[in-house]
Enzyme design. Structure first.
Site, PDB file in Angstrom:
ATOM      1  N   PRO A  21       0.827  -1.207   0.000  1.00 42.65           N
ATOM      2  CA  PRO A  21       0.000   0.000   0.000  1.00 42.65           C
ATOM      3  C   PRO A  21       0.861   1.256   0.000  1.00 42.65           C
ATOM      4  O   PRO A  21       1.915   1.307   0.639  1.00 42.65           O
ATOM      5  CB  PRO A  21      -0.797  -0.130   1.309  1.00 42.65           C
ATOM      6  CG  PRO A  21      -0.817  -1.601   1.581  1.00 42.65           C
ATOM      7  CD  PRO A  21       0.496  -2.117   1.104  1.00 42.65           C
ATOM      8  N   GLU A  22       0.418   2.262  -0.737  1.00 44.39           N
ATOM      9  CA  GLU A  22       1.198   3.492  -0.841  1.00 44.39           C
ATOM     10  C   GLU A  22       0.656   4.527   0.128  1.00 44.39           C
ATOM     11  O   GLU A  22      -0.309   4.301   0.854  1.00 44.39           O
ATOM     12  CB  GLU A  22       1.180   3.972  -2.289  1.00 44.39           C
ATOM     13  CG  GLU A  22       1.478   2.823  -3.238  1.00 44.39           C
ATOM     14  CD  GLU A  22       2.201   3.196  -4.501  1.00 44.39           C
ATOM     15  OE1 GLU A  22       2.612   4.359  -4.677  1.00 44.39           O
ATOM     16  OE2 GLU A  22       2.376   2.289  -5.340  1.00 44.39           O
TER      17      GLU A  22
ATOM     18  N   LYS B 208       4.224   5.359   5.282  1.00 45.01           N
ATOM     19  CA  LYS B 208       3.489   4.098   5.218  1.00 45.01           C
ATOM     20  C   LYS B 208       3.297   3.461   6.591  1.00 45.01           C
ATOM     21  O   LYS B 208       2.891   2.305   6.687  1.00 45.01           O
ATOM     22  CB  LYS B 208       4.212   3.137   4.272  1.00 45.01           C
ATOM     23  CG  LYS B 208       4.328   3.678   2.843  1.00 45.01           C
ATOM     24  CD  LYS B 208       5.074   2.700   1.962  1.00 45.01           C
ATOM     25  CE  LYS B 208       5.270   3.285   0.566  1.00 45.01           C
ATOM     26  NZ  LYS B 208       5.982   2.338  -0.321  1.00 45.01           N
TER      27      LYS B 208
ATOM     28  N   ASN C 139       5.367   1.520  -5.528  1.00 42.66           N
ATOM     29  CA  ASN C 139       5.684   1.090  -6.883  1.00 42.66           C
ATOM     30  C   ASN C 139       4.774   1.703  -7.945  1.00 42.66           C
ATOM     31  O   ASN C 139       5.201   1.971  -9.070  1.00 42.66           O
ATOM     32  CB  ASN C 139       5.614  -0.435  -6.959  1.00 42.66           C
ATOM     33  CG  ASN C 139       6.817  -1.012  -7.663  1.00 42.66           C
ATOM     34  OD1 ASN C 139       7.895  -0.444  -7.626  1.00 42.66           O
ATOM     35  ND2 ASN C 139       6.631  -2.147  -8.313  1.00 42.66           N
TER      36      ASN C 139
ATOM     37  N   ARG D 136      11.977  -5.026  -7.030  1.00 43.28           N
ATOM     38  CA  ARG D 136      10.594  -4.635  -7.334  1.00 43.28           C
ATOM     39  C   ARG D 136      10.424  -4.697  -8.846  1.00 43.28           C
ATOM     40  O   ARG D 136      11.297  -5.196  -9.563  1.00 43.28           O
ATOM     41  CB  ARG D 136      10.309  -3.215  -6.808  1.00 43.28           C
ATOM     42  CG  ARG D 136      10.603  -3.022  -5.343  1.00 43.28           C
ATOM     43  CD  ARG D 136       9.664  -3.783  -4.435  1.00 43.28           C
ATOM     44  NE  ARG D 136       8.323  -3.237  -4.466  1.00 43.28           N
ATOM     45  CZ  ARG D 136       7.936  -2.167  -3.767  1.00 43.28           C
ATOM     46  NH1 ARG D 136       8.796  -1.537  -2.981  1.00 43.28           N
ATOM     47  NH2 ARG D 136       6.689  -1.736  -3.826  1.00 43.28           N
TER      48      ARG D 136
END
Length: 263
Positions: A2-3, A51, A165, A249
């Site tokens: 989650p961003e 975050k 991401n 990633r």
């Protein structure tokens, strides 16, 4: 993972359900804090920091949690059936007479003194959705290592807090450079504009309950320019979007619209 906008919205939901009310249910299902009992204490505040989630509780305590890849907090009405995963995935339960907040698959959960919060979030750069947001500091942090690829620098929460991401890939597309471009090679002024864009995008998406949208990308069912669109035509030039690994990633980019090195 989650961003920052998702975590901000999670904090808001938890704050609305818990803050200003006395805990009647407290169950921390991690060995270190399994015997901690918070019942009878008021929840004072729930805030996000990048975050990270900080639930501040009467008596100078903070419950610190981080969602990482697949953790979540779900809020239910008192007596409502919990839906978020099997019972063995529950790591925390906080409830009052009106609501119950259930934390699923939380990889980070710890109870600490509120005065010690800096121990867990003090390393973070300026928070894109926080009162400490300072684009100048964020730019200086990013450019401190000019040979570092743009994508890696944006994901480093020590530079600025809140980008994940999705935004990494979308911001590189909007800047018309690949995520592998050394950040020191950005044209003059682009880093500053990138920070302004990043802050604006998270602000615009932080209250969305469905899916985040990048302005200009919306075409019927399309909400993003490149992220998750591998093998599909670019919404600007029609070139097929590509995907490749980057620093454990993945990055998405358009070879037609974005200049710079690739993997």
């Amino acid at each position: 993972m989650p961003e920052g906008d998702t975590v901000w919205l999670t904090a808001r939901k938890l704050h609305d359900a818990l803050a200003g009310r006395t805990l009647t249910v407290s169950d921390l299902r991690v060995p270190r804090f399994a015997t901690a009992d918070l019942t009878g204490r008021d929840v004072l505040d729930v805030r996000s920091r990048g975050k990270h989630l900080l639930t501040r509780i009467e008596g100078g305590l903070t419950l610190h949690s981080h969602l990482r890849m697949d953790g979540s907090w779900r809020v239910f009405a008192a007596g409502e059936r919990w839906r978020g995963g099997p019972g063995h995935q529950i790591r925390a339960v906080l409830g009052n007479t009106e609501h119950t907040a259930v934390g699923y698959r939380l990889p980070v959960l710890e109870l600490l003194r509120t005065q010690d919060e800096e121990r867990v979030v003090g390393h973070l750069g300026p928070d894109l959705l926080g009162p400490d947001w300072d684009p100048g500091t964020a730019v200086r942090n990013l450019l401190a290592d000019p040979v570092r690829p743009l994508g890696e620098a944006l994901l480093d929460q020590r530079n600025l807090a809140g980008i994940g991401n999705v935004y990494k890939s979308e911001l590189a597309f909007l800047a018309r450079v690949t995520p592998w471009l050394p950040i020191g090679e950005l044209p003059d002024g682009v880093a500053e504009r990138l920070m302004a864009t990043a802050q604006r995008l998270l602000e615009e998406n932080k209250n969305r309950f469905d899916r985040r949208t990048i302005p200009g990308a919306r075409r019927t069912d399309q909400h993003l320019f490149v992220y998750g669109r591998e093998g599909r035509p670019c919404l600007r030039c029609g070139t097929l979007i590509r995907r490749a690994g980057q620093d454990d990633r993945v990055s998405y980019w358009c070879p037609g619209c974005q200049s710079g090195p690739t993997t």
